[in-house]
Motif scaffolding. Structure first.
Motif, short mmCIF file in Angstrom:
data_model
loop_
_atom_site.label_atom_id
_atom_site.label_comp_id
_atom_site.label_asym_id
_atom_site.label_seq_id
_atom_site.Cartn_x
_atom_site.Cartn_y
_atom_site.Cartn_z
N GLY A 204 0.80 -1.23 0.00
CA GLY A 204 0.00 0.00 0.00
C GLY A 204 0.82 1.27 0.00
N ALA A 205 2.13 1.16 -0.15
CA ALA A 205 2.99 2.34 -0.11
C ALA A 205 2.57 3.35 -1.18
N ALA A 206 2.61 4.64 -0.81
CA ALA A 206 2.12 5.67 -1.73
C ALA A 206 2.56 7.04 -1.25
N TYR A 207 2.33 8.02 -2.10
CA TYR A 207 2.43 9.42 -1.72
C TYR A 207 1.01 9.82 -1.34
N GLY A 208 0.73 9.81 -0.02
CA GLY A 208 -0.65 9.92 0.39
C GLY A 208 -0.83 10.62 1.72
N ASP A 209 -1.98 10.41 2.32
CA ASP A 209 -2.38 11.09 3.55
C ASP A 209 -1.77 10.40 4.76
N PRO A 210 -0.90 11.07 5.52
CA PRO A 210 -0.24 10.43 6.66
C PRO A 210 -1.21 10.00 7.75
N ARG A 211 -2.40 10.58 7.79
CA ARG A 211 -3.37 10.21 8.82
C ARG A 211 -3.84 8.77 8.66
N TYR A 212 -3.79 8.25 7.47
CA TYR A 212 -4.17 6.85 7.23
C TYR A 212 -3.24 5.92 8.00
N ASP A 213 -1.92 6.17 7.91
CA ASP A 213 -0.95 5.36 8.65
C ASP A 213 -1.17 5.47 10.15
N ILE A 214 -1.39 6.67 10.63
CA ILE A 214 -1.56 6.87 12.07
C ILE A 214 -2.78 6.12 12.57
N ALA A 215 -3.88 6.21 11.83
CA ALA A 215 -5.12 5.55 12.24
C ALA A 215 -4.94 4.04 12.35
N LEU A 216 -4.24 3.45 11.39
CA LEU A 216 -4.04 2.00 11.42
C LEU A 216 -3.06 1.61 12.52
N ALA A 217 -2.11 2.48 12.81
CA ALA A 217 -1.11 2.17 13.84
C ALA A 217 -1.73 2.05 15.22
N ILE A 218 -2.72 2.87 15.52
CA ILE A 218 -3.26 2.93 16.89
C ILE A 218 -4.55 2.15 17.06
N ARG A 219 -4.85 1.26 16.15
CA ARG A 219 -6.03 0.40 16.31
C ARG A 219 -5.87 -0.45 17.57
N PRO A 220 -6.87 -0.52 18.42
CA PRO A 220 -6.75 -1.30 19.66
C PRO A 220 -6.66 -2.80 19.39
N LYS A 221 -5.70 -3.42 20.03
CA LYS A 221 -5.53 -4.88 20.01
C LYS A 221 -5.19 -5.32 21.43
N PHE A 222 -5.08 -6.63 21.64
CA PHE A 222 -4.75 -7.13 22.97
C PHE A 222 -3.42 -6.56 23.44
N ASN A 223 -3.45 -5.87 24.58
CA ASN A 223 -2.25 -5.28 25.20
C ASN A 223 -1.56 -4.27 24.30
N ALA A 224 -2.30 -3.69 23.37
CA ALA A 224 -1.72 -2.69 22.46
C ALA A 224 -2.78 -1.64 22.13
N PHE A 225 -2.53 -0.43 22.52
CA PHE A 225 -3.44 0.68 22.24
C PHE A 225 -4.84 0.45 22.79
N ASP A 226 -4.89 -0.33 23.86
CA ASP A 226 -6.16 -0.53 24.55
C ASP A 226 -6.29 0.41 25.75
N HIS A 227 -5.29 1.30 25.91
CA HIS A 227 -5.33 2.34 26.94
C HIS A 227 -4.83 3.65 26.33
N ASP A 228 -5.33 4.77 26.84
CA ASP A 228 -4.92 6.08 26.32
C ASP A 228 -3.41 6.29 26.42
N ARG A 229 -2.80 5.70 27.43
CA ARG A 229 -1.36 5.85 27.63
C ARG A 229 -0.57 5.38 26.40
N ASP A 230 -1.00 4.28 25.79
CA ASP A 230 -0.29 3.77 24.61
C ASP A 230 -0.36 4.78 23.46
N ARG A 231 -1.54 5.35 23.24
CA ARG A 231 -1.69 6.34 22.18
C ARG A 231 -0.79 7.55 22.43
N GLU A 232 -0.77 8.02 23.68
CA GLU A 232 0.04 9.19 24.01
C GLU A 232 1.52 8.93 23.77
#
Length: 259
Positions: A204-232
């Motif tokens: 999916g690499a492209a010259y595109g909107d960086p917000r797309y990468d950020i949104a996918l990075a912080i999707r909640p999973k088990f023990n990952a981004f399931d608390h605000d602290r992880d996002r911060e």
């Protein structure tokens, strides 16, 4: 996949196979790690029209990225055999960030890995975009919405016609493009001792909107981004832009459902 399936052209490149194993993987391809007389390699195999196209795009992207300094695997060859596609590349010694976090590391190690994840994305977005990814025909989001419509009409996706209509009608405020990964999830970053050692799955690499990468990075999973602290931790390390809830929902809960 077994040794007898592998095309002779690939076997000729890697030498005698001593061991083959299959790591945890998504549903788009079969992935094998091969230990051979010439070293360790990864083979990806696809047998579906959409996934075949994605594998070809990944092969092209890895070629374009070879001189950027980003932590990408070295790619060797792409092989076509009837309706099957094969990609051969170097093996990077590490495990996915998702596997690492799922193992419930201690808090210090978890926070170090998430911080490095944010720094990793920053390095991608600050990387000068290879010219091959810059297309002047239409904006990145228009291209993605066209692909989303095609995928909806030709393949099984999570998105719906109603959702696609909403995405077309109500778009986020435009933002300056950067080089993006296009599928920057905790599955696609490899770690070793809390440090990022590899970034994989570049279709999916492209010259595109960086917000797309950020949104996918912080999707909640088990023990990952399931608390605000992880996002911060992640966003502080990334240090460039932050998403509104509407932007997050548009990209992760909307556009991504068609890919």
């Amino acid at each position: 996949m077994n040794i007898h399936d592998i095309p002779d052209e690939i076997l000729g490149q890697i030498g005698k196979i001593h061991n083959i194993n299959f790591p945890r993987q998504g549903h788009t391809s079969i992935v094998a790690i091969l230990e051979t007389t010439n070293g360790k390699f990864v083979i990806k195999k696809t047998e579906n029209e959409l996934y075949n196209e994605w594998l070809l795009e990944e092969y092209k992207a890895l070629q374009y990225l070879s001189q950027t300094g980003l932590l990408v695997p070295k790619v060797y060859s792409f092989h076509i055999e009837n309706k099957t596609r094969w990609l051969l590349m170097d093996h990077i010694e590490g495990i996915s960030l998702r596997a690492f976090l799922s193992g419930t590391p201690n808090l210090k190690d978890k926070e170090k890995a998430i911080t490095n994840f944010g720094l990793c994305l920053r390095s991608i977005h600050e990387c000068p975009c290879p010219i091959e990814f810059i297309k002047d025909d239409k904006p990145w989001l228009d291209t993605m919405l066209s692909k989303a419509e095609y995928n909806l009409n030709h393949f099984e996706v999570d998105g719906t016609e109603e959702l696609l209509s909403q995405l077309k009608e109500v778009r986020p405020k435009s933002m300056e493009n950067t080089f993006i990964h296009g599928d920057f999830t905790i599955d696609n970053v490899l770690v070793n001792d809390c440090n990022i050692v590899g970034i994989i799955d570049w279709s999916g690499a492209a010259y595109g909107d960086p917000r797309y990468d950020i949104a996918l990075a912080i999707r909640p999973k088990f023990n990952a981004f399931d608390h605000d602290r992880d996002r911060e931790l992640f966003l502080n390390a990334y240090g460039k832009i932050r998403l509104t809830e509407e932007e997050y929902n548009y990209f992760e809960g909307g556009l991504y459902q068609f890919f």
